[in-house]
Design an enzyme around this catalytic site. Structure first.
Site, PDB file in Angstrom:
ATOM      1  N   GLY A   5       0.835  -1.202   0.000  1.00 53.41           N
ATOM      2  CA  GLY A   5       0.000   0.000   0.000  1.00 53.41           C
ATOM      3  C   GLY A   5       0.866   1.247   0.000  1.00 53.41           C
TER       4      GLY A   5
ATOM      5  NE  ARG B 211      -2.056  -4.251  -1.841  1.00 54.83           N
ATOM      6  CZ  ARG B 211      -1.790  -3.738  -0.649  1.00 54.83           C
ATOM      7  NH1 ARG B 211      -0.870  -4.266   0.122  1.00 54.83           N
ATOM      8  NH2 ARG B 211      -2.460  -2.714  -0.195  1.00 54.83           N
TER       9      ARG B 211
ATOM     10  CG  ASP C  94       3.149  -6.630   7.582  1.00 55.70           C
ATOM     11  OD1 ASP C  94       2.629  -6.102   6.579  1.00 55.70           O
ATOM     12  OD2 ASP C  94       2.500  -7.244   8.441  1.00 55.70           O
TER      13      ASP C  94
ATOM     14  CB  THR D 127       2.636   0.689   6.158  1.00 59.54           C
ATOM     15  OG1 THR D 127       1.241   0.440   6.420  1.00 59.54           O
ATOM     16  CG2 THR D 127       3.401   0.366   7.427  1.00 59.54           C
TER      17      THR D 127
ATOM     18  CG  ASP E 125      -1.874  -0.234   7.968  1.00 57.14           C
ATOM     19  OD1 ASP E 125      -2.766   0.617   7.792  1.00 57.14           O
ATOM     20  OD2 ASP E 125      -1.695  -1.205   7.202  1.00 57.14           O
TER      21      ASP E 125
ATOM     22  CG  ASP F  59       1.160  -2.845  10.207  1.00 57.85           C
ATOM     23  OD1 ASP F  59       2.038  -2.213   9.590  1.00 57.85           O
ATOM     24  OD2 ASP F  59       0.370  -3.618   9.651  1.00 57.85           O
TER      25      ASP F  59
ATOM     26  CG  MET G  11      -7.768   2.103   6.170  1.00 58.75           C
ATOM     27  SD  MET G  11      -6.767   2.631   4.773  1.00 58.75           S
ATOM     28  CE  MET G  11      -7.777   2.055   3.411  1.00 58.75           C
TER      29      MET G  11
ATOM     30  NE  ARG H  44      -2.865  -4.578   5.091  1.00 59.75           N
ATOM     31  CZ  ARG H  44      -2.206  -5.319   4.242  1.00 59.75           C
ATOM     32  NH1 ARG H  44      -1.740  -6.498   4.601  1.00 59.75           N
ATOM     33  NH2 ARG H  44      -1.993  -4.908   3.031  1.00 59.75           N
TER      34      ARG H  44
HETATM   35  P1  ATP Z   1       0.630  -2.352   3.550  1.00 60.87           P
HETATM   36  O1  ATP Z   1       0.473  -3.144   4.789  1.00 60.87           O
HETATM   37  O2  ATP Z   1       0.824  -0.903   3.821  1.00 60.87           O
HETATM   38  O3  ATP Z   1      -0.425  -2.606   2.516  1.00 60.87           O
HETATM   39  P2  ATP Z   1       2.585  -4.298   2.698  1.00 60.87           P
HETATM   40  O4  ATP Z   1       3.985  -4.158   2.245  1.00 60.87           O
HETATM   41  O5  ATP Z   1       2.360  -5.100   3.939  1.00 60.87           O
HETATM   42  O6  ATP Z   1       1.995  -2.824   2.832  1.00 60.87           O
HETATM   43  P3  ATP Z   1       1.508  -6.452   1.062  1.00 60.87           P
HETATM   44  O7  ATP Z   1       0.507  -6.425  -0.031  1.00 60.87           O
HETATM   45  O8  ATP Z   1       1.279  -7.347   2.214  1.00 60.87           O
HETATM   46  O9  ATP Z   1       1.701  -4.925   1.523  1.00 60.87           O
HETATM   47  O10 ATP Z   1       2.927  -6.877   0.434  1.00 60.87           O
HETATM   48  C1  ATP Z   1       3.462  -6.171  -0.660  1.00 60.87           C
HETATM   49  C2  ATP Z   1       4.178  -7.096  -1.606  1.00 60.87           C
HETATM   50  O11 ATP Z   1       5.283  -7.714  -0.928  1.00 60.87           O
HETATM   51  C3  ATP Z   1       3.359  -8.266  -2.129  1.00 60.87           C
HETATM   52  O12 ATP Z   1       2.500  -7.918  -3.194  1.00 60.87           O
HETATM   53  C4  ATP Z   1       4.474  -9.217  -2.582  1.00 60.87           C
HETATM   54  O13 ATP Z   1       5.006  -8.799  -3.818  1.00 60.87           O
HETATM   55  C5  ATP Z   1       5.527  -9.007  -1.484  1.00 60.87           C
HETATM   56  N1  ATP Z   1       5.377 -10.054  -0.451  1.00 60.87           N
HETATM   57  C6  ATP Z   1       4.381 -10.178   0.458  1.00 60.87           C
HETATM   58  N2  ATP Z   1       4.545 -11.280   1.217  1.00 60.87           N
HETATM   59  C7  ATP Z   1       5.693 -11.882   0.785  1.00 60.87           C
HETATM   60  C8  ATP Z   1       6.417 -13.068   1.158  1.00 60.87           C
HETATM   61  N3  ATP Z   1       5.996 -13.867   2.130  1.00 60.87           N
HETATM   62  N4  ATP Z   1       7.558 -13.346   0.511  1.00 60.87           N
HETATM   63  C9  ATP Z   1       7.990 -12.541  -0.496  1.00 60.87           C
HETATM   64  N5  ATP Z   1       7.352 -11.430  -0.898  1.00 60.87           N
HETATM   65  C10 ATP Z   1       6.220 -11.086  -0.286  1.00 60.87           C
END
Ligand code: ATP
Length: 321
Positions: free
Chosen positions: A11, A72, A103, A125, A127, A129, A169, A171
């Site tokens: 995000g 994503r 994360d 992020t 969040d 978090d 928001m 999460r």
């Molecule tokens: P936010 O919480 O603000 O939305 P985020 O980084 O947690 O941000 P996610 O959609 O969970 O958002 O993860 C972003 C991208 O990170 C995913 O689309 C994927 O490309 C990569 N990713 C997520 N989980 C894994 C994993 N276990 N191993 C490798 N890459 C990952």
């Protein structure tokens, strides 16, 4: 290490641009060639990579979103995707990577680290978090946006003696709800990290009305339940209440970053460069008690846990009745 790259993933969060700018400018200042990867891990695997100049990051420090775009890309959880990503980095001669994200994005950075590619995580992020830091890029802007919205809702809630449930928001984290609940004088804050009793909340609303309270604001973290679900539950205890639900949604993600987020992002970005200059990878940056720090990213994700400041929860009970 001569050539490094930066990507934003997951995000978007206000202040990501300020971090990109700091990474590019400080990187160039330190003698690196800096590359930008579009669309997070999707762009990495596809080779959507270009060199960035100091001018390329001009005029972005005050803009929300991310000029490198985000995506994503669940395929990056597979080894095949990760190896393709490393192949692309090698093809461009890139020796170090900065990942700005939440994360999930950190999981990708951990995977690259485990495959031996020097990677630095920067927490971005709304969040708030992520373990290993007190604050993440975007949190401050998001809570200020939420504050402004709830202040407006208060005006209408008071005029009509209404109860407003505001779903925010976060999460699975309650930080946004906690900070904005205190900041707007909400009567109730409901977060995943603290238990609550619906019957007590229902009683408190009735009691407040009897005592002449003109409105009730309940700030609900999305990780608990939806605003609609909470309304239904509360109606059982207080059928007379005129309850409205507002889901703030994605407005919380947008807008120009606050000064605090711009400065935090700039400090994080500069720290990431300092670390890569020292050939330190496999880490994530953070802020603890005002100081910029870094930790092992694998250990942070596997053993760290984000906990919001629950003193704020207690404080709200003491001052909002
Ligand atoms: P936010 O919480 O603000 O939305 P985020 O980084 O947690 O941000 P996610 O959609 O969970 O958002 O993860 C972003 C991208 O990170 C995913 O689309 C994927 O490309 C990569 N990713 C997520 N989980 C894994 C994993 N276990 N191993 C490798 N890459 C990952």
């Amino acid at each position: 290490m001569k050539r490094i790259a930066v990507l934003t993933s997951g995000g978007d969060a206000p202040g990501m641009n300020a971090a990109i700018r700091a990474i590019v400018r400080k990187g160039i200042y330190e003698g690196f060639e800096v590359y930008g990867i579009n669309y997070g891990y999707a762009g990495l695997v596809a080779g959507d990579i270009r060199r960035l100049s100091a001018e390329d990051v001009g005029d972005i420090v005050g803009r929300g979103g991310t000029c490198l775009y985000s995506a994503r890309y669940p395929e990056f959880a597979n080894r095949e995707g990760q190896e393709k990503g490393i192949e692309q980095l090698k093809k461009f001669g890139i020796e170090g990577l900065v990942v700005i994200g939440g994360d999930g994005s950190y999981q990708g950075a951990v995977a690259l680290t485990k495959l031996g590619f020097p990677t630095v995580g920067v927490p971005g992020t709304i969040d708030n978090d992520i373990p290993g830091t007190d604050y993440t890029i975007g949190f401050d802007t998001a809570i200020n946006t939420v504050l402004e919205s709830i202040d407006r809702l208060r005006d209408t809630a008071s005029s009509h003696m209404r109860t407003f449930i505001v779903e925010v928001m976060g999460r699975n984290a309650g930080d946004i709800a906690l900070w904005t609940g205190i900041g707007t004088g909400a009567e109730q804050i409901i977060i995943p990290e603290h238990g609550f009793h619906l019957d007590e909340i229902g009683e408190a609303i009735k009691e407040g009305r009897k005592n002449g309270k003109k409105h009730t604001i309940i700030v609900l973290a999305e990780g608990v339940m939806t605003g609609a679900e909470l309304k239904e539950e509360l109606c059982q205890f207080d059928p007379e209440s005129d309850t409205r639900v507002t889901v703030l949604g994605h407005v919380q993600r947008g807008g120009a970053p606050t000064a605090r987020d711009r400065v935090l992002a700039s400090r994080f970005g500069a720290k990431a460069i300092d670390l890569l200059k020292e050939d330190i990878g496999g880490v994530c940056v953070g802020i603890r008690n005002g100081e910029i720090i870094y930790n092992d990213i694998v250990d942070t994700l596997e053993n760290g846990k984000h906990v919001p400041n629950l003193d704020l929860y207690t404080l709200n009970k003491e001052i909002s009745f």
